[in-house]
Design an enzyme around this catalytic site. Structure first.
Site, PDB file in Angstrom:
ATOM      1  N   TYR A 435       0.814  -1.210   0.000  1.00 16.56           N
ATOM      2  CA  TYR A 435       0.000   0.000   0.000  1.00 16.56           C
ATOM      3  C   TYR A 435       0.855   1.271   0.000  1.00 16.56           C
ATOM      4  O   TYR A 435       1.888   1.347   0.658  1.00 16.56           O
ATOM      5  CB  TYR A 435      -0.862   0.056   1.264  1.00 16.56           C
ATOM      6  CG  TYR A 435      -2.181  -0.687   1.208  1.00 16.56           C
ATOM      7  CD1 TYR A 435      -2.929  -0.782   0.043  1.00 16.56           C
ATOM      8  CD2 TYR A 435      -2.699  -1.263   2.367  1.00 16.56           C
ATOM      9  CE1 TYR A 435      -4.154  -1.438   0.036  1.00 16.56           C
ATOM     10  CE2 TYR A 435      -3.920  -1.923   2.369  1.00 16.56           C
ATOM     11  CZ  TYR A 435      -4.639  -2.010   1.195  1.00 16.56           C
ATOM     12  OH  TYR A 435      -5.849  -2.659   1.190  1.00 16.56           O
ATOM     13  N   GLU A 436       0.349   2.294  -0.701  1.00 15.17           N
ATOM     14  CA  GLU A 436       0.923   3.654  -0.681  1.00 15.17           C
ATOM     15  C   GLU A 436       2.412   3.690  -1.002  1.00 15.17           C
ATOM     16  O   GLU A 436       3.178   4.439  -0.434  1.00 15.17           O
ATOM     17  CB  GLU A 436       0.682   4.321   0.676  1.00 15.17           C
ATOM     18  CG  GLU A 436      -0.755   4.362   1.110  1.00 15.17           C
ATOM     19  CD  GLU A 436      -1.696   4.860   0.023  1.00 15.17           C
ATOM     20  OE1 GLU A 436      -1.298   5.725  -0.761  1.00 15.17           O
ATOM     21  OE2 GLU A 436      -2.829   4.353  -0.051  1.00 15.17           O
ATOM     22  N   GLY A 437       2.805   2.866  -1.959  1.00 12.03           N
ATOM     23  CA  GLY A 437       4.210   2.793  -2.340  1.00 12.03           C
ATOM     24  C   GLY A 437       4.869   1.616  -1.672  1.00 12.03           C
ATOM     25  O   GLY A 437       4.900   1.502  -0.455  1.00 12.03           O
TER      26      GLY A 437
END
Length: 597
Positions: A435-437
């Protein structure tokens, strides 16, 4: 009700280590004291106990379903959204003026920890808060008045619609388009994938914060704009946002991950947020908040797994002590008394409580950078926040996964079955390093951007804060050896950084960042060692000044014991990481032929 987090540990970190109530010295936070903080935590825990934790397995076993373009999710999601909205708990960090409680992020992030520990399959409100925050920060007054209140009430869901099938994490390669219309809206067209909570039937509207290129915009990241794209327009008309598919996930099955198509009928309208071509810089606000939120999710799932592991280990009798193997007539002992089981439980405890401490340290930086009226203090905490954010996202998720795996091992064969929650926690937490990078992206951010920012000033400021903790610890004989260990680790980290910097200075960025993930792992271990030494100092002071008894005595002693465990079992891993990071042998660049099957 089984435990899913330790309130005593949360109180210790919030009130004894970080003294969250003291943030009210800043005018922005002066409405809050310990009483209001504890009342808010009580309210969230009540929702966790009654509306979330009891349905942990039910959401997992009854995942969202898509039929004829309609997405249905578990009905308890609606109860949760309503309760959070009515209690004002979706926008706690928003200002009073914007309908929030103006709570410090140090406190608001703990609320996220509690709800994600209770049931991370209800990961809806954090997305809504983040999307509403973007509109609030960069949108026009009209956009704010139209959307924010309904989102914070729980009536409308918010999402971040970034990823596209052909682009993945490379947002510069997105192809979604937006054509300006005479009424001020834009005609939007494109596809988005992996959109968490991208559609469901437990709210009245879905508000997408979507990245797209205005026609004629430059290529790359500089040509990306941000739009509000609702599922339904304000008059109730369908906005041509189609749920094309739902991904069937390994874990976190209570939250639909959607494939969305915008503008199939050439009738999808979006409204520009802020200025054209600045969408990615705006989105980074939500992404940075989300990175801390994902780190908190990793710590939360690991917390719930740790609670379940300890409970099982206390209740499960098996075998006898190794020194008493021959005494078969003696009763079996609870497995928590076996050294290897205790090692795994201590690792879980060290990761959970160390991660939460690191995340609260990061959240405190958010608060001071936001609320301070002193420019120098404001910059200091902003720069430390920049450095800590990728670490606070990565360590709790990567090591949270290791911790949950150890918990599953504590349960043995039972851990691999659906009879106990460990197998679900193991599936649920696996997405958090993505998630998120991904971890690789966070690691390149840390080494490639944050370590070189402003001539290395963020690292200098952080190391000065660590030095303060070391100095405090050195006043206690019992803690002095650990202070010295941490001082040596800072030296080792600086040595590794200096060995890598010449590659960056020569412009060989690929070589410089080749092992950025190992650098992240090393930095993460040291950052959490700092947090454990900080906790050790507070616990030692409490033992000396309060002379606690019973459970309180055991709590503070367990803090010091776990600190020692972390330094003896986890910190030595930096030795091997440092050897590899300084090694000049290149093995991962241009290796396709070596990977041939």
């Amino acid at each position: 009700m089984a435990q899913y987090y330790s309130r005593r540990n949360l109180n210790f970190l919030l009130h004894e280590v970080f003294d969250a109530a003291s943030l009210n010295k800043y005018p922005y936070f002066n409405a809050h004291d310990r009483e209001t903080i504890d009342m808010t935590i009580d309210a969230v825990t009540q929702i966790g106990d009654n509306l979330m934790y009891p349905y942990l397995r039910d959401l997992d076993r009854n995942p969202p379903e898509l039929h004829n373009g309609k997405m249905t999710v578990h009905p308890k999601v609606g109860d949760y959204l309503k309760a959070m909205g009515e209690a004002g708990l979706i926008g706690t960090s928003f200002s009073f003026e914007d309908g929030g409680q103006q709570l410090p992020e140090t406190v608001s992030s703990c609320l996220g920890f509690i709800v994600m520990a209770a049931n991370n399959g209800m990961m809806y409100t954090g997305l809504t808060s983040g999307a509403a925050g973007l509109i609030n920060s960069f949108g026009t007054d009209e956009l704010k008045q139209t959307y924010v209140a309904n989102m914070l009430s729980g009536k409308w869901q918010g999402t971040m619609a970034l990823t596209e099938p052909q682009a993945g994490s490379s947002l510069s390669d997105i192809t979604s388009t937006a054509a300006p219309q005479t009424d001020g809206s834009y005609l939007v067209k494109g596809q988005k994938v992996f959109i968490s909570a991208g559609d469901h039937d437990q709210c009245e509207n879905i508000i997408h914060l979507m990245l797209a290129r205005i026609e004629g915009a430059p290529k790359g990241t500089k040509g990306i704009s941000l739009f509000v794209v609702p599922k339904y327009r304000l008059d109730g008309a369908d906005n041509d946002v189609t749920s094309t598919g739902v991904y069937h996930k390994l874990g976190q099955r209570g939250v639909p991950a959607m494939h969305l198509t915008m503008g199939d009928r050439d009738d999808c309208r979006g409204w520009l947020v802020g200025e054209p071509h600045k969408g990615l810089s705006y989105m980074f606000q939500m992404m940075n908040e989300a990175r801390i939120g994902v780190g908190m999710t990793g710590a939360a799932i690991a917390s719930a797994a740790y609670c379940a592991s300890v409970q099982y280990a206390k209740e499960r009798p098996q075998s006898r002590r190794l020194n008493e193997k021959g005494a078969l007539d003696s009763p079996q002992i609870p497995i928590i008394q076996h050294p290897d089981v205790k090692r795994m439980l201590l690792l879980q405890k060290a990761v959970v409580e160390g991660s939460l401490s690191l995340l609260l340290e990061t959240a405190r930086c958010v608060d001071i950078a936001h609320a301070s009226e002193d420019p120098e203090e404001k910059e200091k905490y902003h720069l430390i926040l920049e450095l800590l954010t990728p670490i606070a996202k990565t360590y709790p998720t990567e090591m949270g996964l290791v911790a949950v795996s150890n918990g599953l091992q504590v349960l043995g064969g039972y851990g691999f079955t659906e009879d106990f929650p460990l197998e679900q926690y193991y599936r649920d937490i696996r997405i958090t390093p993505i998630y998120e990078g991904t971890t690789g992206i966070q690691s390149q951010d840390l080494l490639g951007r944050k370590m070189t920012m402003k001539g290395g000033k963020p690292a200098q400021l952080l190391f000065a804060e660590v030095a303060k903790t070391i100095a405090e610890a050195e006043t206690h004989e019992e803690l002095k050896p650990y202070a010295q260990k941490l001082k040596a680790e800072l030296g080792r980290l600086q040595e590794v950084t200096m060995a890598l910097m010449p590659y960056a200075m020569q412009g060989d960025i690929e070589r410089y960042l080749m092992d950025a993930t190992l650098f992240m792992e090393m930095f993460g271990i040291i950052a959490v060692a700092w947090q454990w030494l900080k906790q050790g100092v507070v616990a030692k002071n409490a033992l000396l000044t309060q002379q606690p008894e019973g459970d309180e005595l055991a709590f503070y002693e367990s803090k010091i014991h776990t600190m020692k465990f972390y330094f003896h079992y986890e910190v030595p891993k930096t030795l091997g990481l440092a050897v590899r990071l300084k090694d000049t042998e290149v093995l991962t660049i241009e290796t396709e032929k070596e990977l041939a099957l």
